[in-house]
Design an enzyme around this catalytic site. Sequence first.
Site, short mmCIF file in Angstrom:
data_model
loop_
_atom_site.label_atom_id
_atom_site.label_comp_id
_atom_site.label_asym_id
_atom_site.label_seq_id
_atom_site.Cartn_x
_atom_site.Cartn_y
_atom_site.Cartn_z
N LEU A 68 -1.63 -10.16 -2.71
CA LEU A 68 -2.41 -9.66 -4.14
C LEU A 68 -3.82 -9.43 -4.13
CD1 LEU A 68 -0.03 -11.11 -6.66
CD2 LEU A 68 -0.09 -8.56 -6.22
N ASP A 113 -5.15 0.36 -1.32
CA ASP A 113 -5.44 -0.12 0.09
C ASP A 113 -5.26 0.94 1.22
OD1 ASP A 113 -7.18 -1.92 1.52
OD2 ASP A 113 -5.20 -3.27 1.86
N GLU A 158 6.89 -7.00 -11.32
CA GLU A 158 7.64 -6.58 -10.33
C GLU A 158 6.58 -6.16 -9.49
OE1 GLU A 158 10.76 -7.17 -10.07
OE2 GLU A 158 10.75 -8.11 -12.11
N TRP A 182 -6.88 4.51 7.20
CA TRP A 182 -6.46 6.29 7.25
C TRP A 182 -7.57 6.91 8.10
CZ3 TRP A 182 -9.24 10.60 5.60
CH2 TRP A 182 -8.06 11.89 5.56
N ASN A 197 -15.14 -7.49 -2.08
CA ASN A 197 -15.79 -6.70 -1.35
C ASN A 197 -16.83 -6.21 -1.21
OD1 ASN A 197 -12.83 -4.31 -2.71
ND2 ASN A 197 -12.93 -5.53 -0.63
C1 IPE Z 1 -7.93 -5.28 -2.05
O1 IPE Z 1 -8.16 -4.66 -0.68
C2 IPE Z 1 -8.88 -4.57 -2.94
C3 IPE Z 1 -8.99 -3.28 -3.33
C4 IPE Z 1 -7.80 -2.44 -2.96
C5 IPE Z 1 -9.77 -2.79 -3.86
P1 IPE Z 1 -8.81 -5.11 0.40
O2 IPE Z 1 -8.81 -4.69 1.55
O3 IPE Z 1 -10.14 -5.77 -0.04
O4 IPE Z 1 -8.05 -6.89 0.54
P2 IPE Z 1 -7.59 -7.50 2.18
O5 IPE Z 1 -9.07 -7.68 2.57
O6 IPE Z 1 -6.75 -6.79 2.99
O7 IPE Z 1 -7.15 -8.79 1.20
C1 IPE Z 2 -9.38 -0.02 -0.13
O1 IPE Z 2 -9.47 0.70 1.36
C2 IPE Z 2 -10.72 0.43 -0.71
C3 IPE Z 2 -11.40 -0.62 -1.05
C4 IPE Z 2 -11.31 -1.93 -0.82
C5 IPE Z 2 -12.72 -0.38 -1.72
P1 IPE Z 2 -9.94 -0.28 2.50
O2 IPE Z 2 -11.68 -0.10 2.64
O3 IPE Z 2 -9.75 -1.75 2.29
O4 IPE Z 2 -9.11 0.35 3.63
P2 IPE Z 2 -8.58 -0.71 5.06
O5 IPE Z 2 -8.01 -1.90 4.13
O6 IPE Z 2 -9.74 -1.17 5.74
O7 IPE Z 2 -7.80 0.28 5.70
MG MG Z 3 -8.07 -3.01 2.72
#
Ligand code: IPE
Ligand code: IPE
Ligand code: MG
Length: 229
Positions: free
Chosen positions: A185, A13, A197, A18, A61
């Site tokens: 999670l 995540d 863990e 970034w 997503n």
């Molecule tokens: C969890 O990240 C899913 C992946 C890393 C693929 P999200 O960015 O979707 O999760 P939330 O929305 O912060 O819970």
């Molecule tokens: C994780 O990065 C990748 C996916 C969930 C596809 P994010 O796209 O959730 O990045 P943030 O959490 O918005 O920074």
């Molecule tokens: Mg995210």
Amino acid sequence: MLCVPNHVALIMDGNGRWAANYGLPRYEGHRRGASVVRKILRIAEKIGVKYVTLYAFSSENFSRPMDEVNFLMKLFEKSLRKYGKKFVKNGVRFRVIGDMSKLPALLQTTICEFSNDTKNFSRFNVTIAINYGARDEIVQAVRNICRDKNIDPDEIDWGFLQKYLYTADLPDPDLIIRTSGELRLSNFLLLQGAYSELFFTKTLWPDFWEREFREAIENYQHRERRMGA
Ligand code: IPE
Ligand code: IPE
Ligand code: MG
């Protein structure tokens, strides 16, 4: 001797944040994030981890803007083509967990191709969670159990149910790592992770790298896993 986790699962995540930190569009974060995967797999294999599972795209997503979803699907396809050939060459077993039926046809074909081409390998196992959600997984499992009229409800225990999950032939994760500072999670391996863990780091996924991965493993090695006993 301190034992290395058999199965490490990673919630990758922080790609969007970034990119935002560098004034870049979100997709640049995803692109950079994808390039980190190869390095992490190499270290995991070197230190003796047998299973690595990567959370790449959750069932939730799909509610992101269409442009971002389409970009990610193309990125998965492209990366998989590249990695897939190496998996075949190096004897690495590749799997996908999640509902594949909603993925673009080309991506489904590529997934099937490399899952099939690597199905006889077992030394090192790489699993990608795409369109994965633990709640969706349990719903699908219950539906499939109900469809089988020959099942006696009294037969159903955890061992039985496990065989209906996307992870039927995978061991439970010993260690779940989440980057980006979120302490949750997000619908990832909720049942399989019952006794995993957990390791959380504020580092954003595109910046996650060898030193911190090793730190997570070392940290795991000092945990006492009681499993309720
Ligand atoms: C969890 O990240 C899913 C992946 C890393 C693929 P999200 O960015 O979707 O999760 P939330 O929305 O912060 O819970
Ligand atoms: C994780 O990065 C990748 C996916 C969930 C596809 P994010 O796209 O959730 O990045 P943030 O959490 O918005 O920074
Ligand atoms: Mg995210």
